[in-house]
Scaffold this active site. Sequence first.
Site, PDB file in Angstrom:
ATOM      1  N   SER A  82       0.855  -1.193   0.000  1.00 49.67           N
ATOM      2  CA  SER A  82       0.000   0.000   0.000  1.00 49.67           C
ATOM      3  C   SER A  82       0.885   1.235   0.000  1.00 49.67           C
ATOM      4  O   SER A  82       1.997   1.219   0.527  1.00 49.67           O
ATOM      5  CB  SER A  82      -0.894   0.022   1.239  1.00 49.67           C
ATOM      6  OG  SER A  82      -1.571   1.265   1.372  1.00 49.67           O
ATOM      7  N   TYR A 135      -1.678  -0.863  10.493  1.00 50.61           N
ATOM      8  CA  TYR A 135      -1.804  -1.135   9.060  1.00 50.61           C
ATOM      9  C   TYR A 135      -0.645  -0.523   8.288  1.00 50.61           C
ATOM     10  O   TYR A 135      -0.014  -1.190   7.449  1.00 50.61           O
ATOM     11  CB  TYR A 135      -3.127  -0.585   8.543  1.00 50.61           C
ATOM     12  CG  TYR A 135      -3.323  -0.762   7.052  1.00 50.61           C
ATOM     13  CD1 TYR A 135      -3.766  -1.976   6.538  1.00 50.61           C
ATOM     14  CD2 TYR A 135      -3.065   0.286   6.167  1.00 50.61           C
ATOM     15  CE1 TYR A 135      -3.952  -2.144   5.166  1.00 50.61           C
ATOM     16  CE2 TYR A 135      -3.253   0.122   4.796  1.00 50.61           C
ATOM     17  CZ  TYR A 135      -3.692  -1.092   4.306  1.00 50.61           C
ATOM     18  OH  TYR A 135      -3.866  -1.266   2.950  1.00 50.61           O
TER      19      TYR A 135
END
Length: 311
Positions: A194, A208
Amino acid sequence: MSANNLFSVAGKNVLVTGSSRGIGLMIASGFASAGANVLITSRDESALAKAAESIQQHLQKSTVLNNSSTSSSSSSTSSTSKVHFVPSNVGSREGCKKLAEYTNELFGGKLDVLVNNAGASWGEDPYDRESGKANWGWDKVLDLNVKGMFYLSRECVPMLEPKTKSDGDGGGDCYGGDSNNNNTDPGRIINIGSIAGIISQEAPTHAYDVSKAAVHHLTKKMAADLAKRQITVNAIAPGYVPSRMSQGLENYVGGDSSKITGAIPLKRMGNEDDMAGAAIYLSSKAGSWTTGVILNVDGGACTIQMPLASL
């Protein structure tokens, strides 16, 4: 060399985790449309069944359109693909072993592409809130996003190593070797990272963000480890793509997704073509000499410059 051959994944066996929805489903659908045999997996069996049905319906529709637009009697690549599904839990080492065993049996010991997409997010104010869930949240995210990715890759390595005539299957690699017998169609591992692992985002998603930075570094580490076994390892770092996870970020912009879109240099969110296109490139002949790369597919989000006026 034709573009069709250069980017072909027809007939390849592909495993995509976390693929009942979101980016995983986008990638799985793209591979199936390109003629690959695809195994989708997540924890939710009913969601998987719906996802598999949606892919099959898309393939049937594409086949009808292709057949109506050409006088050729040859079938389209999508009509030859097969879609399978199985529930799994890749957040545990045992779950990874079971999934690898199933994959091995389904594909007869030959896996061409592993897409590690399964992931989770969790967040709360890390400094002023005491919910008692911090340890649980961090463990959940790191177990699935990082440890599970490594454990499943490890279990799949024997299936990903290219088969040769000496392995008894009567054939070599898909594209053939060069004059020095070097394999030109390596096995592929694609990890989904990501841009949150590259630039910090304005949300309390610390676990995350850290996990995705770890995914990117693990990708480079594994690429170095597995090159000698003729397996490439790359990561796709998506930007903002419509999914249940990205919808959660809208809470931080007052529920207005247009604010996120407006901040992206190319002024749109990502879609299925963007996600599947990157994965197919990394899995095709075109991407066979690419390894250890973190490929940003983000509409330019990582290129945003700091305004000089703010200094």
